[in-house]
Design an enzyme around this catalytic site. Structure first.
Site, PDB file in Angstrom:
ATOM      1  N   ASP A 146      15.878 -22.205  15.246  1.00 53.64           N
ATOM      2  CA  ASP A 146      16.968 -22.151  16.214  1.00 53.64           C
ATOM      3  C   ASP A 146      17.063 -23.413  17.068  1.00 53.64           C
ATOM      4  O   ASP A 146      17.892 -23.511  17.965  1.00 53.64           O
ATOM      5  CB  ASP A 146      16.847 -20.911  17.105  1.00 53.64           C
ATOM      6  CG  ASP A 146      15.585 -20.920  17.946  1.00 53.64           C
ATOM      7  OD1 ASP A 146      14.661 -21.686  17.626  1.00 53.64           O
ATOM      8  OD2 ASP A 146      15.523 -20.146  18.923  1.00 53.64           O
ATOM      9  N   GLU A 147      16.233 -24.410  16.800  1.00 52.31           N
ATOM     10  CA  GLU A 147      16.285 -25.683  17.507  1.00 52.31           C
ATOM     11  C   GLU A 147      16.960 -26.727  16.627  1.00 52.31           C
ATOM     12  O   GLU A 147      16.914 -26.641  15.406  1.00 52.31           O
ATOM     13  CB  GLU A 147      14.867 -26.145  17.858  1.00 52.31           C
ATOM     14  CG  GLU A 147      14.157 -25.218  18.811  1.00 52.31           C
ATOM     15  CD  GLU A 147      12.730 -25.651  19.064  1.00 52.31           C
ATOM     16  OE1 GLU A 147      12.341 -26.772  18.674  1.00 52.31           O
ATOM     17  OE2 GLU A 147      11.991 -24.852  19.661  1.00 52.31           O
ATOM     18  N   CYS A 189       0.825  -1.200   0.000  1.00 54.15           N
ATOM     19  CA  CYS A 189       0.000   0.000   0.000  1.00 54.15           C
ATOM     20  C   CYS A 189       0.866   1.260   0.000  1.00 54.15           C
ATOM     21  O   CYS A 189       1.796   1.379   0.801  1.00 54.15           O
ATOM     22  CB  CYS A 189      -0.904  -0.017   1.232  1.00 54.15           C
ATOM     23  SG  CYS A 189      -1.971   1.428   1.377  1.00 54.15           S
ATOM     24  N   CYS A 207      15.606 -49.323  11.737  1.00 52.26           N
ATOM     25  CA  CYS A 207      16.595 -50.384  11.943  1.00 52.26           C
ATOM     26  C   CYS A 207      16.743 -51.212  10.669  1.00 52.26           C
ATOM     27  O   CYS A 207      15.746 -51.624  10.069  1.00 52.26           O
ATOM     28  CB  CYS A 207      16.165 -51.267  13.108  1.00 52.26           C
ATOM     29  SG  CYS A 207      17.293 -52.647  13.422  1.00 52.26           S
ATOM     30  N   CYS A 218      -5.808  -0.116   5.814  1.00 52.67           N
ATOM     31  CA  CYS A 218      -6.426   1.214   5.679  1.00 52.67           C
ATOM     32  C   CYS A 218      -7.541   1.262   4.640  1.00 52.67           C
ATOM     33  O   CYS A 218      -8.211   2.277   4.501  1.00 52.67           O
ATOM     34  CB  CYS A 218      -5.360   2.267   5.367  1.00 52.67           C
ATOM     35  SG  CYS A 218      -4.658   2.151   3.715  1.00 52.67           S
ATOM     36  N   CYS A 238      -0.093   3.227   3.641  1.00 46.19           N
ATOM     37  CA  CYS A 238       0.391   2.795   4.954  1.00 46.19           C
ATOM     38  C   CYS A 238       1.527   1.775   4.906  1.00 46.19           C
ATOM     39  O   CYS A 238       2.113   1.445   5.921  1.00 46.19           O
ATOM     40  CB  CYS A 238      -0.765   2.226   5.786  1.00 46.19           C
ATOM     41  SG  CYS A 238      -1.416   0.659   5.167  1.00 46.19           S
ATOM     42  N   CYS A 251      -5.977  -2.795   0.454  1.00 41.80           N
ATOM     43  CA  CYS A 251      -5.218  -2.844   1.697  1.00 41.80           C
ATOM     44  C   CYS A 251      -6.155  -3.228   2.836  1.00 41.80           C
ATOM     45  O   CYS A 251      -7.172  -2.572   3.049  1.00 41.80           O
ATOM     46  CB  CYS A 251      -4.576  -1.487   1.979  1.00 41.80           C
ATOM     47  SG  CYS A 251      -3.670  -1.456   3.538  1.00 41.80           S
TER      48      CYS A 251
END
Length: 107
Positions: free
Chosen positions: A87-88, A4, A96, A23, A7, A20
């Protein structure tokens, strides 16, 4: 993607105009918008990580630093998948090579 002018919020397509949500401003759709999208080739089976029950682990990398809880064998196929936030550490899924028992390891 179009933003937009009023805004700066991201706009959504509504017919021939962009609206938008923040707005309510309306703008004409960019003519280049359709050309901006890029398509890629479909992934091959080698790139996919299968973790469901029927997954075919054969041919995947092999781990020798594990012990199967079901039969005690020390060699298993594995795949790695990021199941948590970036971040993990990733989760390793094992199968098997001896008995087919499946388990996962969280680091």
């Amino acid at each position: 993607m179009q933003f937009c002018d009023e805004c700066g919020s991201m706009m959504k397509a509504d017919g021939d105009v962009m609206v938008c949500d923040s707005c309510g401003a309306e703008q004409a759709r960019d003519a280049d918008e359709e050309a901006a999208f890029v398509s890629t080739e479909e992934q091959s089976g080698d790139e996919l990580i299968e973790t469901e029950e029927g997954a075919d682990f054969e041919g995947k990398p092999t781990a020798t630093d594990v012990i199967c809880d079901d039969c005690g064998h020390t060699v298993a196929w594995y795949t790695i998948k990021q199941t948590g936030a970036a971040d993990e550490p990733p989760t390793r899924f094992f199968k098997c090579k001896e008995c087919g028992y499946r388990w996962r390891e969280y680091n």
